[in-house]
Design a protein around this motif. Structure first.
Motif, short mmCIF file in Angstrom:
data_model
loop_
_atom_site.label_atom_id
_atom_site.label_comp_id
_atom_site.label_asym_id
_atom_site.label_seq_id
_atom_site.Cartn_x
_atom_site.Cartn_y
_atom_site.Cartn_z
N TRP A 183 -10.15 3.96 1.04
CA TRP A 183 -10.77 3.00 1.93
C TRP A 183 -10.32 3.22 3.38
CZ3 TRP A 183 -7.29 -0.17 4.44
CH2 TRP A 183 -6.03 -0.33 3.82
N GLU A 184 -9.05 3.51 3.57
CA GLU A 184 -8.52 3.74 4.91
C GLU A 184 -9.10 5.02 5.51
OE1 GLU A 184 -5.92 4.20 8.34
OE2 GLU A 184 -6.76 2.52 7.25
N VAL A 185 -9.06 6.09 4.74
CA VAL A 185 -9.52 7.39 5.24
C VAL A 185 -11.02 7.36 5.53
CG1 VAL A 185 -9.78 9.83 4.66
CG2 VAL A 185 -7.67 8.63 4.05
N ALA A 186 -11.81 6.82 4.60
CA ALA A 186 -13.27 6.83 4.74
C ALA A 186 -13.72 5.98 5.93
CB ALA A 186 -13.91 6.33 3.45
N ILE A 187 -13.13 4.81 6.10
CA ILE A 187 -13.54 3.94 7.20
C ILE A 187 -13.15 4.57 8.54
CG2 ILE A 187 -13.16 1.70 8.31
CD1 ILE A 187 -12.85 0.55 5.46
N ARG A 188 -11.96 5.13 8.60
CA ARG A 188 -11.53 5.75 9.86
C ARG A 188 -12.43 6.93 10.22
NH1 ARG A 188 -6.84 5.21 12.53
NH2 ARG A 188 -5.75 4.27 10.76
N GLN A 189 -12.79 7.76 9.24
CA GLN A 189 -13.67 8.90 9.50
C GLN A 189 -15.06 8.44 9.92
OE1 GLN A 189 -13.36 11.15 5.86
NE2 GLN A 189 -11.57 12.31 6.57
N TRP B 212 0.83 -1.20 0.00
CA TRP B 212 0.00 0.00 0.00
C TRP B 212 0.86 1.25 0.00
CZ3 TRP B 212 -4.51 -1.11 -1.54
CH2 TRP B 212 -5.22 -2.22 -1.06
N GLN B 213 0.42 2.25 -0.73
CA GLN B 213 0.98 3.59 -0.60
C GLN B 213 0.52 4.18 0.73
OE1 GLN B 213 0.71 6.16 -4.04
NE2 GLN B 213 0.99 4.44 -5.47
N PRO B 214 0.99 5.37 1.11
CA PRO B 214 0.62 5.93 2.42
C PRO B 214 -0.89 5.98 2.66
CG PRO B 214 2.44 7.18 1.49
CD PRO B 214 2.00 6.23 0.42
N ALA B 215 -1.27 5.93 3.91
CA ALA B 215 -2.68 5.83 4.30
C ALA B 215 -3.52 6.93 3.69
CB ALA B 215 -2.79 5.87 5.83
N GLU B 216 -3.01 8.16 3.67
CA GLU B 216 -3.81 9.28 3.19
C GLU B 216 -4.11 9.20 1.69
OE1 GLU B 216 0.55 10.62 3.36
OE2 GLU B 216 -0.85 9.50 4.63
#
Length: 267
Positions: A148-154, A140-144
């Motif tokens: 999928w990473e950003v939306a689920i965390r928010q 994976w490239q960076p989280a930001e």
């Protein structure tokens, strides 16, 4: 956000379905030859290992993973599909005593980001490669850069609240920074290190219910929900459902993602 290389689930979605568009890119980059001997690092239930074995008709494929259930499932599927030139072993690629200079190619689909000591781990993999042997891995490239990473965390955090804390333990984005990844691989003895951008969506299921079941099975999601009280957890799940609904199209629930194909060579 997930803190495991493979989140094995049951139901209408699974890890191979989630990454179906990534598979063809990895296969093309790996370019397995008919007589290659291939090592698959973090092979999970063996989908990528069996693909490599089919391409290496006069060679072989060997998959390793730290999960005993995943390895047992990989063996079952290989038997059921009649893939004879493949084998699997529960093993930690960081320390497993691979036969020296056995493999022509080492591959991995999101299975190399979780090493405790990545330099030592990649050096160990390198010892199993023949001179000029290749490493081809997807990370994976960076989280930001991963929707999928950003939306689920928010969604788990909610409006006006601090973002859900990242789970403790392994970091799925540890190789996302090219400078960091290149430094690790160089220190491990690899050369000719290159990065190719991969921009494909991840697939979470044919409908919102399936996607919600899949995402709730992520270790990071379950940890975040456990930290909340019953009412807050219910509200977080409702927000998560809304987020998944917003990403439903004619092909199912999909989120944008960014990854790297990293290639390197043992001198």
């Amino acid at each position: 956000m997930r803190n495991s290389a493979k989140d094995h689930g049951t139901g209408p979605t699974d890890y191979d379905a989630e990454l179906r568009l990534h598979d063809r890119i990895l296969r093309r980059a790996a370019a397995v030859r008919h007589d290659d001997h291939v090592l698959d690092i973090g092979c999970g239930s063996g989908h990528t290992t069996r693909q490599a074995a089919r391409a290496a008709r006069a060679g072989s494929a060997f998959g390793v993973d730290v999960s005993a259930p995943a390895i047992e499932r990989a063996r079952e599927l290989a038997r059921a599909e009649g893939v004879g030139n493949v084998s699997f072993e529960r093993a930690d690629a960081q320390v497993h005593p691979f036969p020296p200079e056995r493999f022509d190619l080492a591959i991995s689909r999101f299975g190399t980001m979780f090493f405790d000591d990545p330099v030592a781990a990649f050096a160990n993999v390198g010892r199993g490669l023949r001179p000029a042997g290749r490493l081809v891995m997807m990370v994976w490239q960076p989280a930001e850069r991963n929707e999928w990473e950003v939306a689920i965390r928010q969604a788990l955090a909610g409006a006006g609240q601090a973002e859900a804390a990242a789970p403790s333990g392994p970091d799925a984005f540890s190789l996302g920074d090219p400078e960091t990844a290149e430094r690790i691989l160089s220190a491990a003895g690899f050369a000719d290190i290159a990065f190719t951008d991969v921009h494909e969506p991840v697939y979470y299921g044919p409908d919102v219910d399936a996607a919600l079941g899949w995402v709730r099975g992520f270790t990071s999601t379950s940890e975040a929900l456990r930290r909340l009280g019953p009412d807050a957890s219910a509200r977080a799940v409702a927000r998560l459902r809304e987020t998944l609904s917003a990403h439903l199209d004619g092909d199912g629930v999909r989120f944008d993602s960014r990854a790297w194909i990293i290639t390197a060579r043992r001198p």
